[in-house]
Design an enzyme around this catalytic site. Structure first.
Site, PDB file in Angstrom:
ATOM      1  N   ARG A  47       8.130  16.068  -3.422  1.00 56.20           N
ATOM      2  CA  ARG A  47       8.372  14.618  -3.549  1.00 56.20           C
ATOM      3  C   ARG A  47       8.689  14.020  -2.177  1.00 56.20           C
ATOM      4  NH1 ARG A  47      13.172  12.710  -4.695  1.00 56.20           N
ATOM      5  NH2 ARG A  47      13.742  14.272  -6.236  1.00 56.20           N
ATOM      6  N   TYR A  99      -4.467 -10.562  -5.734  1.00 48.27           N
ATOM      7  CA  TYR A  99      -4.699  -9.637  -6.831  1.00 48.27           C
ATOM      8  C   TYR A  99      -3.722  -9.946  -7.963  1.00 48.27           C
ATOM      9  CZ  TYR A  99      -4.776  -5.202  -9.339  1.00 48.27           C
ATOM     10  OH  TYR A  99      -4.852  -4.241 -10.307  1.00 48.27           O
ATOM     11  N   ASP A 170      -2.474  -7.351   2.645  1.00 42.30           N
ATOM     12  CA  ASP A 170      -3.195  -6.444   1.741  1.00 42.30           C
ATOM     13  C   ASP A 170      -4.629  -6.379   2.280  1.00 42.30           C
ATOM     14  OD1 ASP A 170      -4.659  -5.266  -0.306  1.00 42.30           O
ATOM     15  OD2 ASP A 170      -3.436  -6.141  -1.894  1.00 42.30           O
ATOM     16  N   LYS A 195      -9.560   1.971  -4.015  1.00 40.16           N
ATOM     17  CA  LYS A 195     -10.800   1.213  -3.870  1.00 40.16           C
ATOM     18  C   LYS A 195     -11.684   1.829  -2.777  1.00 40.16           C
ATOM     19  CE  LYS A 195      -8.715  -1.242  -6.996  1.00 40.16           C
ATOM     20  NZ  LYS A 195      -7.911  -2.402  -6.705  1.00 40.16           N
TER      21      LYS A 195
HETATM   22  C1  LIG Z   1      -6.627  -2.790  -6.978  1.00 47.12           C
HETATM   23  C2  LIG Z   1      -5.837  -3.597  -6.044  1.00 47.12           C
HETATM   24  C3  LIG Z   1      -4.447  -3.431  -5.932  1.00 47.12           C
HETATM   25  C4  LIG Z   1      -3.674  -2.481  -6.824  1.00 47.12           C
HETATM   26  O1  LIG Z   1      -4.041  -1.148  -6.671  1.00 47.12           O
HETATM   27  P1  LIG Z   1      -3.881  -0.078  -7.878  1.00 47.12           P
HETATM   28  O2  LIG Z   1      -4.249   1.218  -7.248  1.00 47.12           O
HETATM   29  O3  LIG Z   1      -4.831  -0.518  -8.969  1.00 47.12           O
HETATM   30  O4  LIG Z   1      -2.477  -0.115  -8.349  1.00 47.12           O
HETATM   31  C5  LIG Z   1      -3.769  -4.204  -5.003  1.00 47.12           C
HETATM   32  N1  LIG Z   1      -4.411  -5.097  -4.217  1.00 47.12           N
HETATM   33  C6  LIG Z   1      -5.757  -5.286  -4.304  1.00 47.12           C
HETATM   34  C7  LIG Z   1      -6.403  -6.283  -3.407  1.00 47.12           C
HETATM   35  C8  LIG Z   1      -6.506  -4.538  -5.207  1.00 47.12           C
HETATM   36  O5  LIG Z   1      -7.828  -4.761  -5.283  1.00 47.12           O
END
Ligand SMILES: *Cc1c(COP(=O)(O)O)cnc(C)c1O
Length: 371
Positions: A47, A99, A170, A195
């Site tokens: 962890r 998001y 982000d 992603k």
């Molecule tokens: C998918 C996404 C998230 C969240 O990520 P998860 O792995 O689904 O929790 C945050 N910001 C953006 C821009 C995203 O496309």
């Protein structure tokens, strides 16, 4: 080193014990102590740290040209760690088109006394009048989800720093290959590695990357270790494997997206295309400065509203109707119905994640779906 080289080599080394060129997966929760109680290899419990996570984190901060990274089990867990670093009474200023899961997190934290406001950050006037004495953090997503709004990172970071605010970007949609937010003054970068970074639609993950290994990041590290929303060694390994092809993938996806956006822009059933690579997109001039290419995501509005949009989505044969983005396969999504009843996303909007198929095949599929 250039980003292609970093993607292939950062965080990786030939395994000293076996000579394995590809790193082993360390499926262990715990590590042996010396007779005197020390941990000679620096690991004690998975962890807190694990060789696979350490490799991934090293690669991630090098890709963004930062100082440190903390990997999490999802992008949302990474985002949450940033909010958990704040204190009751703190205020966050966030861009309005973000998001929807992040927006839900901001709402969730209201009961712990963290307030947030959503403003249009394409406009600096709104920013200046919205900063309060309690404001601690600025949250930017560019290109934004799902409207592909472009925020000027240098301008907003400059204004934010005059008020001693921490700026978070982000960078999930752009990836470090297309946009390097630290160059423009951002302090922390968030990634949903789920992603483009993982890139194969097979592993969830997130990370927070810090420009400086300072006080704010130490809080994130403590939340990662004590909160425990950490990725498993195998998830770290998969993500690191995905990164090796990240520059190739995102460039190919961006090239195809540009062609598809131009096709949609000419199509008589399409009312509006949101893609920053199109010269008429309001964010095009800023995107041309802060991005190397315009990315693999496109949103477009179908003439005739929700019914026609749903109909087009129902007719695709090559695109898959699914949420998420950044994988090798192209996806199409009616975004408003995923975001729920209080969404501001137009009902006529379809979002595309352009994959690695030949763009001509994707265009043929959209042509028949829109006819
Ligand atoms: C998918 C996404 C998230 C969240 O990520 P998860 O792995 O689904 O929790 C945050 N910001 C953006 C821009 C995203 O496309």
């Amino acid at each position: 080193m250039r980003i292609e080289t970093i993607s292939v080599h950062a965080g990786r080394a030939v395994d000293k014990a076996t000579g394995a060129v590809t790193p082993p997966i360390h499926l262990t929760t715990t590590f042996e102590r010396e007779k005197g109680g020390e941990y000679p290899k620096g690991y004690n419990y998975s962890r807190n740290n694990n060789p696979n996570r350490e490799s991934l984190e090293e690669c991630l901060y090098k890709l963004e040209d930062g100082k440190a990274a903390a990997a999490f089990s999802s992008g949302s867990a990474a985002a949450m760690s940033i909010l958990q670093s704040l204190s009751p009474g703190d205020h966050v200023l966030a861009s309005d088109d973000i998001y929807h899961g992040t927006r839900k997190l901001f709402k969730m934290f209201e009961k712990w006394g963290i307030e947030s406001n959503f403003i249009d950050m394409t406009n600096t006037r709104d920013f200046v009048t919205s900063v309060k004495k309690e404001t601690k953090l600025v949250w930017i997503e560019t290109p934004s989800n799902p409207l592909l709004k472009i925020i000027n990172l240098e301008e907003i970071s400059g204004l934010a720093h005059r008020h001693n605010l921490v700026v978070v970007c982000d960078n999930t949609w752009a990836t470090p290959v297309l946009q390097q937010p630290f160059e423009f003054g951002v302090d922390l970068i968030l990634h949903a590695t789920t992603k483009y970074i993982g890139g194969h639609s097979d592993v969830l993950g997130g990370s927070v990357i810090s420009k400086n290994d300072e006080e704010f990041f130490l809080k994130i590290r403590e939340i990662q270790n004590s909160g425990g929303a950490v990725p498993s060694p195998f998830e770290c390994w998969l993500t690191l494997r995905g990164i090796q092809t990240l520059p190739l993938r995102i460039r190919s996806q961006s090239e195809s997206a540009m062609q598809i956006a131009e096709f949609l822009n000419r199509h008589k059933s399409v009312a509006r295309v949101h893609y920053p690579g199109l010269p008429k997109h309001p964010g095009h001039p800023v995107a041309s400065v802060q991005m190397h290419m315009y990315g693999g995501m496109i949103s477009f509005e179908v003439k005739g509203g929700q019914a026609e949009a749903m109909k087009a989505a129902s007719k695709v044969k090559l695109f898959t109707r699914a949420t998420s983005l950044g994988g090798p396969e192209s996806l199409i999504e009616h975004r408003a119905s995923v975001e729920g009843p209080d969404t501001k996303t137009p009902q006529s909007l379809l979002r595309l994640s352009i994959g690695l198929e030949h763009p001509a095949d994707l265009i043929e599929d959209l042509e028949q779906a829109l006819s």
